[in-house]
Design a protein around this motif. Structure first.
Motif, PDB file in Angstrom:
ATOM      1  N   ALA A   1      -5.632   0.357  -7.119  1.00  0.00           N
ATOM      2  CA  ALA A   1      -4.996  -0.730  -6.367  1.00  0.00           C
ATOM      3  C   ALA A   1      -5.969  -1.245  -5.323  1.00  0.00           C
ATOM      4  CB  ALA A   1      -3.706  -0.258  -5.690  1.00  0.00           C
ATOM      5  N   GLN A   2      -5.860  -2.551  -5.046  1.00  0.00           N
ATOM      6  CA  GLN A   2      -6.672  -3.178  -4.010  1.00  0.00           C
ATOM      7  C   GLN A   2      -5.838  -4.281  -3.351  1.00  0.00           C
ATOM      8  OE1 GLN A   2     -10.801  -4.096  -4.944  1.00  0.00           O
ATOM      9  NE2 GLN A   2     -10.654  -6.050  -3.854  1.00  0.00           N
ATOM     10  N   PHE A   3      -5.826  -4.290  -2.011  1.00  0.00           N
ATOM     11  CA  PHE A   3      -5.043  -5.272  -1.256  1.00  0.00           C
ATOM     12  C   PHE A   3      -5.951  -5.910  -0.210  1.00  0.00           C
ATOM     13  CE2 PHE A   3      -2.299  -1.643  -2.344  1.00  0.00           C
ATOM     14  CZ  PHE A   3      -1.425  -2.265  -3.229  1.00  0.00           C
ATOM     15  N   THR A   4      -5.990  -7.236  -0.212  1.00  0.00           N
ATOM     16  CA  THR A   4      -6.838  -7.987   0.710  1.00  0.00           C
ATOM     17  C   THR A   4      -5.969  -8.726   1.705  1.00  0.00           C
ATOM     18  OG1 THR A   4      -8.499  -8.260  -1.009  1.00  0.00           O
ATOM     19  CG2 THR A   4      -8.653  -9.721   0.891  1.00  0.00           C
ATOM     20  N   SER A   5      -6.473  -8.875   2.922  1.00  0.00           N
ATOM     21  CA  SER A   5      -5.718  -9.545   3.985  1.00  0.00           C
ATOM     22  C   SER A   5      -5.383 -10.971   3.585  1.00  0.00           C
ATOM     23  CB  SER A   5      -6.536  -9.556   5.283  1.00  0.00           C
ATOM     24  OG  SER A   5      -5.920 -10.399   6.239  1.00  0.00           O
ATOM     25  N   PRO A   6      -4.124 -11.410   3.796  1.00  0.00           N
ATOM     26  CA  PRO A   6      -3.757 -12.800   3.462  1.00  0.00           C
ATOM     27  C   PRO A   6      -4.368 -13.822   4.401  1.00  0.00           C
ATOM     28  CG  PRO A   6      -1.934 -11.683   4.560  1.00  0.00           C
ATOM     29  CD  PRO A   6      -2.987 -10.644   4.297  1.00  0.00           C
TER      30      PRO A   6
ATOM     31  N   THR B   1      -9.729  -5.105   3.688  1.00  0.00           N
ATOM     32  CA  THR B   1      -9.286  -4.769   2.333  1.00  0.00           C
ATOM     33  C   THR B   1      -8.962  -3.282   2.261  1.00  0.00           C
ATOM     34  OG1 THR B   1     -10.713  -6.478   1.373  1.00  0.00           O
ATOM     35  CG2 THR B   1      -9.903  -4.771  -0.116  1.00  0.00           C
ATOM     36  N   TYR B   2      -7.832  -2.955   1.593  1.00  0.00           N
ATOM     37  CA  TYR B   2      -7.476  -1.577   1.279  1.00  0.00           C
ATOM     38  C   TYR B   2      -7.794  -1.320  -0.191  1.00  0.00           C
ATOM     39  CZ  TYR B   2      -4.606  -1.504   5.563  1.00  0.00           C
ATOM     40  OH  TYR B   2      -4.166  -1.567   6.855  1.00  0.00           O
ATOM     41  N   LYS B   3      -8.389  -0.163  -0.490  1.00  0.00           N
ATOM     42  CA  LYS B   3      -8.647   0.252  -1.865  1.00  0.00           C
ATOM     43  C   LYS B   3      -8.103   1.664  -2.063  1.00  0.00           C
ATOM     44  CE  LYS B   3     -12.892  -2.478  -2.484  1.00  0.00           C
ATOM     45  NZ  LYS B   3     -14.344  -2.429  -2.803  1.00  0.00           N
ATOM     46  N   VAL B   4      -7.412   1.869  -3.187  1.00  0.00           N
ATOM     47  CA  VAL B   4      -6.823   3.168  -3.501  1.00  0.00           C
ATOM     48  C   VAL B   4      -7.488   3.709  -4.760  1.00  0.00           C
ATOM     49  CG1 VAL B   4      -4.702   4.427  -4.010  1.00  0.00           C
ATOM     50  CG2 VAL B   4      -4.628   2.446  -2.486  1.00  0.00           C
TER      51      VAL B   4
ATOM     52  N   VAL C   1       2.401   2.117  -3.366  1.00  0.00           N
ATOM     53  CA  VAL C   1       1.470   2.778  -4.279  1.00  0.00           C
ATOM     54  C   VAL C   1       1.279   4.241  -3.879  1.00  0.00           C
ATOM     55  CG1 VAL C   1      -0.923   2.815  -5.092  1.00  0.00           C
ATOM     56  CG2 VAL C   1       0.291   0.638  -4.876  1.00  0.00           C
ATOM     57  N   LEU C   2       1.101   4.481  -2.602  1.00  0.00           N
ATOM     58  CA  LEU C   2       0.878   5.859  -2.141  1.00  0.00           C
ATOM     59  C   LEU C   2       2.091   6.730  -2.419  1.00  0.00           C
ATOM     60  CD1 LEU C   2      -0.925   5.290   1.300  1.00  0.00           C
ATOM     61  CD2 LEU C   2      -1.918   5.570  -0.984  1.00  0.00           C
ATOM     62  N   ARG C   3       3.295   6.177  -2.266  1.00  0.00           N
ATOM     63  CA  ARG C   3       4.511   6.969  -2.477  1.00  0.00           C
ATOM     64  C   ARG C   3       4.615   7.437  -3.922  1.00  0.00           C
ATOM     65  NH1 ARG C   3       7.558   3.776  -0.226  1.00  0.00           N
ATOM     66  NH2 ARG C   3       7.896   4.828   1.779  1.00  0.00           N
ATOM     67  N   VAL C   4       4.187   6.594  -4.864  1.00  0.00           N
ATOM     68  CA  VAL C   4       4.255   6.963  -6.285  1.00  0.00           C
ATOM     69  C   VAL C   4       3.325   8.125  -6.598  1.00  0.00           C
ATOM     70  CG1 VAL C   4       3.744   6.137  -8.621  1.00  0.00           C
ATOM     71  CG2 VAL C   4       4.976   4.664  -7.016  1.00  0.00           C
ATOM     72  N   HIS C   5       2.162   8.172  -5.960  1.00  0.00           N
ATOM     73  CA  HIS C   5       1.137   9.164  -6.318  1.00  0.00           C
ATOM     74  C   HIS C   5       1.064  10.339  -5.340  1.00  0.00           C
ATOM     75  CE1 HIS C   5      -0.387   6.499  -9.435  1.00  0.00           C
ATOM     76  NE2 HIS C   5      -0.445   5.512  -8.557  1.00  0.00           N
ATOM     77  N   THR C   6       1.992  10.424  -4.416  1.00  0.00           N
ATOM     78  CA  THR C   6       1.983  11.525  -3.454  1.00  0.00           C
ATOM     79  C   THR C   6       2.760  12.700  -4.014  1.00  0.00           C
ATOM     80  OG1 THR C   6       1.837   9.993  -1.605  1.00  0.00           O
ATOM     81  CG2 THR C   6       2.607  12.213  -1.112  1.00  0.00           C
ATOM     82  N   ALA C   7       2.204  13.890  -3.869  1.00  0.00           N
ATOM     83  CA  ALA C   7       2.843  15.109  -4.377  1.00  0.00           C
ATOM     84  C   ALA C   7       2.594  16.247  -3.391  1.00  0.00           C
ATOM     85  CB  ALA C   7       2.295  15.468  -5.749  1.00  0.00           C
ATOM     86  N   PRO C   8       3.465  17.271  -3.377  1.00  0.00           N
ATOM     87  CA  PRO C   8       3.255  18.418  -2.479  1.00  0.00           C
ATOM     88  C   PRO C   8       1.985  19.179  -2.849  1.00  0.00           C
ATOM     89  CG  PRO C   8       5.511  18.351  -3.315  1.00  0.00           C
ATOM     90  CD  PRO C   8       4.723  17.354  -4.117  1.00  0.00           C
ATOM     91  N   GLN C   9       1.370  19.773  -1.847  1.00  0.00           N
ATOM     92  CA  GLN C   9       0.208  20.647  -1.981  1.00  0.00           C
ATOM     93  C   GLN C   9      -1.080  19.920  -2.355  1.00  0.00           C
ATOM     94  OE1 GLN C   9       0.838  23.620  -0.898  1.00  0.00           O
ATOM     95  NE2 GLN C   9       3.033  23.146  -0.847  1.00  0.00           N
TER      96      GLN C   9
ATOM     97  N   LEU D   1       0.832  -1.203   0.000  1.00  0.00           N
ATOM     98  CA  LEU D   1       0.000   0.000   0.000  1.00  0.00           C
ATOM     99  C   LEU D   1       0.869   1.256   0.000  1.00  0.00           C
ATOM    100  CD1 LEU D   1      -2.707   1.528   0.319  1.00  0.00           C
ATOM    101  CD2 LEU D   1      -2.454   1.210   2.795  1.00  0.00           C
ATOM    102  N   LEU D   2       1.896   1.286   0.845  1.00  0.00           N
ATOM    103  CA  LEU D   2       2.762   2.452   0.932  1.00  0.00           C
ATOM    104  C   LEU D   2       3.519   2.681  -0.369  1.00  0.00           C
ATOM    105  CD1 LEU D   2       4.085   1.934   4.563  1.00  0.00           C
ATOM    106  CD2 LEU D   2       2.587   3.775   3.782  1.00  0.00           C
TER     107      LEU D   2
END
Length: 560
Positions: A542-547, A553-556, A447-455, A444-445
């Motif tokens: 993106a979607q991540f489900t608990s193993p 489930t996380y959804k982005v 994916v978030l790091r790729v799409h994170t931007a200032p402001q 998850l992190l």
């Protein structure tokens, strides 16, 4: 010729002979009742007067009932061994920070900076802490500044080990060293103890403060009644650190009655508890915490759960322990035996059947109260942490149950070992699953790091993770907690708050990215999902489900 006079005659013994008596009484009750030496009749066919053989009193347990250096050092050695096992079980849990842990560290760092330098608090994660933001979060922030997540978890481990030491001392004063060792041996391997002992959450400090309050109540039971007020500060502080400590307040107050001096009237014993309850409430008033504690419920910031899942989790995490504690309560109330009370402190605990029943009920009630409260509110997310209060207070009676199972003179040690090994196996598996119970936060992190931007602005139900791990590429104020809600003014100038603000901002495409977590409150998650589906501004990336196969489930969602 051999002189026959030198040969011993079977009819004329050389002197009085003492037959060897039995080494132990026939049963435990006979051993307990043996307060005086008992003479044994000897068959004397020749009429020779023989000295009576006496059997000394035999303790009903294979444990020195007096106070001796050997006994103290053995008990301390066993205490150290239990602490080592507990620490090893907790330290083996290696995983990324849970959102609750990350939220505590991010909020703690900002609170600490505000206290030391006056820096404004810009994160809304302060509202995620179910306790005073000025108590545990600054400690977690300082530990995180020193050594990251490891520093905060080691702080919790220190709290947990001190709690076990206090539990040992409390149980020893109520009963004896044998029961105390059994109590901490059982308590140290439970899932809640192992996980909370390496989990950056205010409950680790709150459980310690509850243990300190209970210890003070027991320690002052033989002293002036006013000294029971020493338990009020840690009890009030526990409620301020974590509002969930309110579960334990009735039990600690009732413990003041159950441990009052034997021989007095119950009304006089109750007078010992009233000042404690009043002092605890008074101490909460100046901080404005009383209303929050009174209004707190397990549903605050907690994931929903069905009655079946709550009952199943309770049975898995505390079922065997609770059965052991209830069995110990019943057996102790019916009959006091096996020298369960220290011979050097005969008046340290009540001995009448009514007082024994009261003490056992008081200590085990919280173990049943916690799951009942979660069933009432229909929440299960923090159940594994809240169960720690009940297990702490019920542990002394679980120790009694284990000693009764083993029996006098360690008659059935295999039964005690079997129960303890079963608890250990459950604790090992359940604590490991607890740290793996959730989607992969590392993916998850990434994916978030790729799409994170200032402001930019981000809405997330996974509070804390991005703020903690992505501090180098974003600021905490860029991440809005969906659980706390959004203050948003739309294009028409209408001000929206809470879930309405979040959905209005999504409809207008104000957020650059939205992160959903299926364990969030149902109403919030449903409202955000409907707004995302109807806005036309966002797509699922993106979607991540608990193993572990649960519903987590996380959804982005990213803006077009």
């Amino acid at each position: 010729m051999m002189n026959s006079d030198l040969s011993p005659s079977p009819k004329h013994p050389a002197g009085p002979q003492h037959p060897v008596g039995p080494q132990h009484p026939a049963d435990e009750e006979a051993a307990t009742a043996a307060d005086t030496d008992t003479a044994v009749a000897v068959d004397n066919p020749d009429g020779v007067e023989l000295a009576p053989y006496t059997i000394p009193p035999v303790p009903a347990i294979g444990w020195d009932p007096g106070t001796s250096p050997r006994r103290r050092w053995i008990a301390r050695g066993l205490l150290g061994a239990v602490l080592a096992v507990q620490a090893a079980l907790s330290l083996r849990l290696l995983a990324a920070a849970h959102p609750d842990e990350a939220a505590a560290m991010v909020a703690g760092r900002q609170q600490l900076a505000h206290l030391l330098h006056g820096t404004p608090v810009t994160t809304d994660l302060v509202d995620r802490i179910n306790g005073s933001p000025w108590l545990y979060p600054p400690l977690a922030g300082a530990a995180a500044d020193a050594n990251g997540i490891w520093g905060t978890r080691l702080l919790s481990l220190g709290f947990a080990l001190i709690t076990t030491v206090l539990l040992y001392s409390l149980t020893r004063r109520l009963f004896n060293e044998r029961v105390a060792i059994c109590a901490i041996a059982v308590y140290a391997v439970l899932q809640s103890t192992v996980v909370v002992g390496f989990y950056a959450a205010p409950e680790s400090a709150a459980v310690l403060l509850v243990a300190l309050a209970a210890w003070a109540v027991v320690f002052t039971s033989r002293r002036h009644p006013a000294l029971v007020l020493t338990a009020a500060p840690p009890l009030a502080l526990a409620c301020a650190v974590a509002y969930s400590a309110a579960f334990a307040v009735p039990a600690v107050v009732a413990l003041a009655v159950a441990t009052a001096r034997p021989g007095g009237r119950l009304g006089r014993a109750a007078l010992r508890a009233l000042p404690l309850a009043a002092a605890t409430l008074v101490l909460l008033l100046p901080y404005g915490t009383l209303g929050r504690v009174a209004g707190w419920s397990p549903s605050h910031g907690n994931a929903p759960g069905s009655a079946g899942s709550i009952l199943l989790s309770t049975l898995q995490w505390s079922g065997l322990f609770t059965v052991l504690a209830v069995a110990g309560t019943i057996a102790y109330a019916r009959k006091e035996q096996m020298n369960e009370h220290d011979a050097s402190e005969k008046d340290a605990a009540p001995t009448s059947r009514g007082r024994r029943a009261l003490l056992g009920t008081v200590l085990t009630a919280t173990a049943l109260l916690v799951p009942a409260a979660h069933l009432w509110t229909g929440t299960s997310g923090a159940l594994f942490r809240h169960l720690g209060y009940g297990m702490l207070l019920a542990a002394p009676l679980a120790g009694v149950g284990l000693t009764r199972l083993v029996g006098a003179h360690f008659r059935h040690p295999q039964l005690g070992i079997l129960v303890w090994v079963a608890l250990l196996a459950l604790g090992l598996e359940q604590s490991a699953l607890r740290y793996q119970n959730g989607p992969d936060s590392g993916r998850l992190l990434a994916v978030l790091r790729v799409h994170t931007a200032p402001q930019a602005h981000y809405l997330t139900e996974v509070d804390g993770l991005a703020e903690y791990y992505l501090g180098a590429v974003s600021k905490p104020e860029q991440w809005v907690s969906a659980r706390a809600g959004t203050d948003y003014r739309d294009g028409a100038g209408v001000q929206h708050h809470g879930d309405d603000g979040s959905t209005a901002a999504i409809r207008d495409g104000w957020f650059t990215m939205v992160v959903l977590d299926s364990t969030a409150p149902r109403a919030t998650d449903r409202a955000l999902s409907d707004a995302l589906a109807g806005s036309g501004h966002y797509r699922l990336v993106a979607q991540f489900t608990s193993p572990t196969g649960d519903s987590s489930t996380y959804k982005v969602y990213l803006k077009h």
